[in-house]
Design a protein around this motif. Structure first.
Motif, mmCIF file in Angstrom:
data_model
loop_
_atom_site.group_PDB
_atom_site.id
_atom_site.type_symbol
_atom_site.label_atom_id
_atom_site.label_comp_id
_atom_site.label_asym_id
_atom_site.label_seq_id
_atom_site.Cartn_x
_atom_site.Cartn_y
_atom_site.Cartn_z
ATOM 1 N N ILE A 2 14.949 -6.920 -4.829
ATOM 2 C CA ILE A 2 14.905 -5.866 -5.827
ATOM 3 C C ILE A 2 15.003 -4.531 -5.110
ATOM 4 C CG2 ILE A 2 13.689 -4.920 -7.812
ATOM 5 C CD1 ILE A 2 11.949 -7.331 -7.876
ATOM 6 N N GLN A 3 16.003 -3.745 -5.456
ATOM 7 C CA GLN A 3 16.117 -2.412 -4.884
ATOM 8 C C GLN A 3 15.068 -1.503 -5.525
ATOM 9 O OE1 GLN A 3 17.878 -1.847 -2.346
ATOM 10 N NE2 GLN A 3 19.468 -3.401 -2.337
ATOM 11 N N SER A 4 14.745 -0.413 -4.846
ATOM 12 C CA SER A 4 13.682 0.468 -5.320
ATOM 13 C C SER A 4 13.982 1.080 -6.684
ATOM 14 C CB SER A 4 13.423 1.585 -4.309
ATOM 15 O OG SER A 4 14.602 2.352 -4.135
ATOM 16 N N SER A 5 15.269 1.179 -7.031
ATOM 17 C CA SER A 5 15.661 1.769 -8.314
ATOM 18 C C SER A 5 15.628 0.766 -9.467
ATOM 19 C CB SER A 5 17.070 2.342 -8.198
ATOM 20 O OG SER A 5 17.976 1.324 -7.818
ATOM 21 N N GLN A 6 15.392 -0.508 -9.126
ATOM 22 C CA GLN A 6 15.409 -1.555 -10.148
ATOM 23 C C GLN A 6 13.983 -1.920 -10.575
ATOM 24 O OE1 GLN A 6 17.615 -4.428 -7.788
ATOM 25 N NE2 GLN A 6 19.476 -3.992 -8.953
ATOM 26 N N ARG A 7 13.889 -2.490 -11.786
ATOM 27 C CA ARG A 7 12.593 -2.924 -12.300
ATOM 28 C C ARG A 7 12.422 -4.425 -12.172
ATOM 29 N NH1 ARG A 7 8.625 0.682 -13.705
ATOM 30 N NH2 ARG A 7 7.932 -0.762 -15.301
ATOM 31 N N GLU A 8 13.560 -5.145 -12.253
ATOM 32 C CA GLU A 8 13.457 -6.590 -12.125
ATOM 33 C C GLU A 8 14.793 -7.208 -11.759
ATOM 34 O OE1 GLU A 8 12.225 -7.265 -16.395
ATOM 35 O OE2 GLU A 8 13.702 -8.850 -16.211
ATOM 36 N N GLN A 9 14.696 -8.453 -11.270
ATOM 37 C CA GLN A 9 15.870 -9.240 -10.922
ATOM 38 C C GLN A 9 15.611 -10.665 -11.372
ATOM 39 O OE1 GLN A 9 18.886 -9.090 -9.442
ATOM 40 N NE2 GLN A 9 18.929 -6.879 -9.125
ATOM 41 N N THR A 10 16.680 -11.314 -11.817
ATOM 42 C CA THR A 10 16.544 -12.685 -12.303
ATOM 43 C C THR A 10 17.553 -13.582 -11.610
ATOM 44 O OG1 THR A 10 15.775 -11.950 -14.459
ATOM 45 C CG2 THR A 10 16.682 -14.167 -14.336
ATOM 46 N N THR B 100 0.801 -1.225 0.000
ATOM 47 C CA THR B 100 0.000 0.000 0.000
ATOM 48 C C THR B 100 0.836 1.279 0.000
ATOM 49 O OG1 THR B 100 -0.147 -0.168 2.415
ATOM 50 C CG2 THR B 100 -1.968 -1.089 1.119
ATOM 51 N N ASP B 101 2.040 1.222 0.550
ATOM 52 C CA ASP B 101 2.896 2.406 0.619
ATOM 53 C C ASP B 101 4.076 2.213 -0.331
ATOM 54 O OD1 ASP B 101 4.488 4.248 3.378
ATOM 55 O OD2 ASP B 101 4.538 4.547 1.206
ATOM 56 N N SER B 102 4.154 3.044 -1.355
ATOM 57 C CA SER B 102 5.177 2.848 -2.386
ATOM 58 C C SER B 102 6.562 3.357 -1.980
ATOM 59 C CB SER B 102 4.743 3.555 -3.681
ATOM 60 O OG SER B 102 4.612 4.939 -3.452
ATOM 61 N N ALA B 103 6.672 3.996 -0.822
ATOM 62 C CA ALA B 103 7.975 4.509 -0.367
ATOM 63 C C ALA B 103 8.770 3.388 0.292
ATOM 64 C CB ALA B 103 7.769 5.661 0.600
ATOM 65 N N ILE B 104 9.326 2.509 -0.515
ATOM 66 C CA ILE B 104 10.069 1.357 0.004
ATOM 67 C C ILE B 104 11.508 1.404 -0.486
ATOM 68 C CG2 ILE B 104 8.036 -0.131 0.186
ATOM 69 C CD1 ILE B 104 8.918 -1.436 -2.475
ATOM 70 N N TYR B 105 12.422 0.861 0.326
ATOM 71 C CA TYR B 105 13.823 0.736 -0.090
ATOM 72 C C TYR B 105 13.999 -0.389 -1.108
ATOM 73 C CZ TYR B 105 15.640 3.714 3.669
ATOM 74 O OH TYR B 105 15.951 4.770 4.489
ATOM 75 N N ASN B 106 13.303 -1.487 -0.822
ATOM 76 C CA ASN B 106 13.468 -2.671 -1.658
ATOM 77 C C ASN B 106 12.309 -3.617 -1.402
ATOM 78 O OD1 ASN B 106 14.135 -4.297 0.717
ATOM 79 N ND2 ASN B 106 16.152 -3.358 0.654
ATOM 80 N N LEU B 107 12.292 -4.697 -2.129
ATOM 81 C CA LEU B 107 11.291 -5.737 -1.920
ATOM 82 C C LEU B 107 12.015 -7.067 -2.040
ATOM 83 C CD1 LEU B 107 7.685 -5.987 -3.160
ATOM 84 C CD2 LEU B 107 9.229 -7.891 -3.607
ATOM 85 N N GLN B 108 11.691 -7.975 -1.138
ATOM 86 C CA GLN B 108 12.360 -9.260 -1.117
ATOM 87 C C GLN B 108 11.336 -10.389 -1.294
ATOM 88 O OE1 GLN B 108 15.060 -9.065 2.270
ATOM 89 N NE2 GLN B 108 16.141 -10.890 1.647
#
Lengths: 112, 116
Positions: free
Chosen positions: A50-58, A26-34
């Motif tokens: 995935i860091q907040s500046s990235q679009r994807e990780q493989t 719900t809150d888009s102010a995130i550092y990253n997502l795991q």
């Protein structure tokens, strides 16, 4: 207050299928997502960060995407195998200590 | 990759016993460690956050006198469940992170605690 939701709650697919797991926050102010995997009775294994500046990780057959503006992430699993059966959790840091806030999880069963 | 070791993996003890669980970061310095509790078929619930050398920060509803946390070094944190009762039976998991907030958390394998 950050809330993380995962859809579907459970998924059963035949071996070899490609599949997508969804995570929304719900809150888009995130550092990253795991993204994590948890086998029954075990701890968590980190799959992708995935860091907040990235679009994807493989990583191998796994691909995770992040769209901060819409508050969504997806985990794509290619050519699923029975060994992929587990609970998959997404999590984002939140609060003053950047504690992880976990989604509700998706229980995946890959049928041989 | 970063490894977090949690010990013991499983403990069964009588009601009234105090139980200590250790969480060690084996190949990195863990400035911050987290302790979680997980009930069957539920997601992880954060109990407390500990920073090396300072008092732990407990989540709302978690009794700090019941769940004692010590983070005396950059590689070790301990959780002591004092005077454990059957309702304390659960799966306890620790995680560790370096000194930057955007670094990933690395998780231990968990401790299954059963109080008879």
């Amino acid at each position: 207050k950050q809330e993380v939701t995962q859809i579907p709650a459970a998924l059963s697919v035949p071996e070899g299928e490609n599949l997508v797991l969804n995570c929304s926050f719900t809150d888009s102010a995130i550092y990253n997502l795991q993204w994590f995997r948890q086998d029954p009775g075990k701890g968590l294994t980190s799959l992708l960060l995935i860091q907040s500046s990235q679009r994807e990780q493989t990583s191998g057959r796994l691909n995770a995407s992040l769209d901060k503006s819409s508050g969504r992430s997806t985990l794509y699993i290619a050519a699923s195998q029975p060994g992929d059966s587990a609970t998959y959790l997404c999590a984002v840091p939140g609060g003053a200590t950047n504690k992880l806030i976990f989604g509700t999880g998706t229980l995946l069963a890959v049928q041989p | 990759g970063a490894v977090v070791s949690q010990h013991p993996s499983w403990v069964i003890c009588k009601s009234g016993t105090s139980v200590k669980i250790e969480c060690r970061s084996l190949d990195f310095q863990a400035t911050t460690m987290f302790w979680y509790r997980q009930f069957p078929k539920q997601s992880l619930m954060l109990m407390a956050t500990s920073n090396e050398g300072s008092k732990a920060t407990y989540e709302q509803g978690v009794e700090k006198d019941k769940f004692l946390i010590n983070h005396a070094s950059l590689t070790l944190s301990t959780l002591t469940v004092t005077s454990a009762h059957p309702e304390d039976s659960s799966f306890y998991i620790c995680s560790a992170r370096g000194d930057r907030h955007n670094q990933p958390q690395h998780f231990g394998d968990g401790t299954r605690l059963s109080i008879l």
